[in-house]
Design a protein around this motif. Structure first.
Motif, PDB file in Angstrom:
ATOM      1  N   ARG A 182     -25.993 -22.423  58.050  1.00  0.00           N
ATOM      2  CA  ARG A 182     -26.807 -22.437  56.836  1.00  0.00           C
ATOM      3  C   ARG A 182     -27.463 -23.797  56.633  1.00  0.00           C
ATOM      4  O   ARG A 182     -28.661 -23.887  56.344  1.00  0.00           O
ATOM      5  CB  ARG A 182     -25.951 -22.101  55.616  1.00  0.00           C
ATOM      6  N   GLU A 198     -28.362 -18.515  50.267  1.00  0.00           N
ATOM      7  CA  GLU A 198     -28.453 -17.094  50.604  1.00  0.00           C
ATOM      8  C   GLU A 198     -29.645 -16.823  51.516  1.00  0.00           C
ATOM      9  O   GLU A 198     -29.538 -16.072  52.498  1.00  0.00           O
ATOM     10  CB  GLU A 198     -28.573 -16.273  49.315  1.00  0.00           C
ATOM     11  N   ASP A 199     -30.782 -17.427  51.198  1.00  0.00           N
ATOM     12  CA  ASP A 199     -31.970 -17.235  52.036  1.00  0.00           C
ATOM     13  C   ASP A 199     -31.771 -17.857  53.421  1.00  0.00           C
ATOM     14  O   ASP A 199     -32.225 -17.305  54.428  1.00  0.00           O
ATOM     15  CB  ASP A 199     -33.199 -17.847  51.370  1.00  0.00           C
ATOM     16  N   ALA A 259     -28.914 -18.179  54.995  1.00  0.00           N
ATOM     17  CA  ALA A 259     -28.008 -17.306  55.734  1.00  0.00           C
ATOM     18  C   ALA A 259     -28.752 -16.072  56.244  1.00  0.00           C
ATOM     19  O   ALA A 259     -28.515 -15.618  57.377  1.00  0.00           O
ATOM     20  CB  ALA A 259     -26.838 -16.895  54.844  1.00  0.00           C
ATOM     21  N   ARG A 260     -29.662 -15.550  55.439  1.00  0.00           N
ATOM     22  CA  ARG A 260     -30.443 -14.379  55.859  1.00  0.00           C
ATOM     23  C   ARG A 260     -31.361 -14.743  57.034  1.00  0.00           C
ATOM     24  O   ARG A 260     -31.470 -13.978  58.000  1.00  0.00           O
ATOM     25  CB  ARG A 260     -31.269 -13.872  54.678  1.00  0.00           C
ATOM     26  N   GLU A 313     -30.827 -17.070  59.237  1.00  0.00           N
ATOM     27  CA  GLU A 313     -29.993 -17.288  60.416  1.00  0.00           C
ATOM     28  C   GLU A 313     -29.542 -15.969  61.027  1.00  0.00           C
ATOM     29  O   GLU A 313     -29.499 -15.823  62.256  1.00  0.00           O
ATOM     30  CB  GLU A 313     -28.785 -18.152  60.057  1.00  0.00           C
ATOM     31  N   ARG A 314     -29.205 -14.992  60.204  1.00  0.00           N
ATOM     32  CA  ARG A 314     -28.799 -13.693  60.736  1.00  0.00           C
ATOM     33  C   ARG A 314     -29.937 -13.037  61.513  1.00  0.00           C
ATOM     34  O   ARG A 314     -29.722 -12.493  62.600  1.00  0.00           O
ATOM     35  CB  ARG A 314     -28.326 -12.766  59.600  1.00  0.00           C
ATOM     36  N   ARG A 315     -31.139 -13.095  60.970  1.00  0.00           N
ATOM     37  CA  ARG A 315     -32.305 -12.507  61.648  1.00  0.00           C
ATOM     38  C   ARG A 315     -32.608 -13.269  62.930  1.00  0.00           C
ATOM     39  O   ARG A 315     -32.905 -12.671  63.965  1.00  0.00           O
ATOM     40  CB  ARG A 315     -33.517 -12.524  60.717  1.00  0.00           C
TER      41      ARG A 315
END
Length: 240
Positions: free
Chosen positions: A65, A82-83, A85-86, A88-90
């Motif tokens: 993050r 939160e953004d 983490a999103r 990084e997941r993508r």
């Protein structure tokens, strides 16, 4: 190369040694941000943040993050945890889609296994990610041990991570060779730790004033010849 004891183990880096990781990471990052010029910045920030993990100042999830937030800040974009983490997941999902094993890897690993040489993977990256990568690409079966910087508490080129891999394989450092794509962190670091060091220079970056204690190869298809010619102790013939 150490020559007072027989060769018993070979340690190998993972990213850009076994797996074409930089190409996959670069493509994924470019797809996320719509430009292809920021990969050096991403690499620099990754090194800084991984060092904090190794120093036990961050866990890997927080590192991912914070690295993303720092990177996007370089682009002038402020995001929430939160953004980040999103993002990084993508990004990680895209990277996984592009993972590819170099064509010279499996023949080399098969030769080493046939020679009775114990194998360890030694990496500075996240243990969860690296173990998943090895499993997904069918490489886990070749390795008796995976040394993770964040789990050992030391990152290449610190001698501790090399020594931990040797201890796990039951050999002395002088009985082992480490192979990797980074001259300083992999090959030269291994030599200072008492192992043999082989620099995998896939992109022809070798300079004439390099460390003479480091062997240089341009592909893993050359590794068996180096081990036989310079160590002279591998148990099967070099493939032709």
């Amino acid at each position: 190369m150490p020559d007072d004891l027989g060769l018993r183990a070979v340690c190998l880096d993972i990213d850009d040694t076994l797996v074409d990781f930089s190409a996959a990471g670069r493509r994924a990052l470019a797809a996320m941000i719509g430009r292809d010029d920021m990969w050096p910045v991403w690499e620099r920030l990754t090194e800084l943040h991984v060092a904090r993990v190794v120093a036990d100042r961050l866990d890997y999830a927080s590192m991912h993050r914070q690295r993303t937030k720092s990177f996007l800040d370089e682009l002038g974009v402020a995001v929430s945890d939160e953004d980040a983490a999103r993002f990084e997941r993508r990004r990680a999902a895209l990277v996984q889609c592009h993972w590819d094993v170099y064509g010279d890897v499996l023949p080399c690993l098969e030769w080493l296994r046939a020679a009775g040489i114990a194998l360890a993977a030694v990496t500075n990256a996240s243990g969860a990610h690296q173990r998943k990568k090895l499993d997904t690409l069918g490489l886990s079966r070749y390795f008796g041990h995976v040394a993770i910087a964040g789990e050992v508490g030391a990152a290449k080129p610190d001698p501790l991570i090399f020594h931990s891999a040797c201890a796990a394989l039951g050999c002395d450092p002088a009985e082992a060779v480490h192979v990797g794509d980074k001259l300083e962190a992999d090959a030269a670091g291994a030599v200072r730790a008492g192992l043999g060091g082989v620099w995998l220079d896939r992109h022809g970056r070798c300079e004439s004033d390099r460390d003479t204690d480091v062997q240089v190869i341009s592909g893993l298809d050359e590794l068996p010849s180096v081990l036989v010619a310079d160590l002279g102790r591998a148990g099967v013939p070099v493939p032709r």
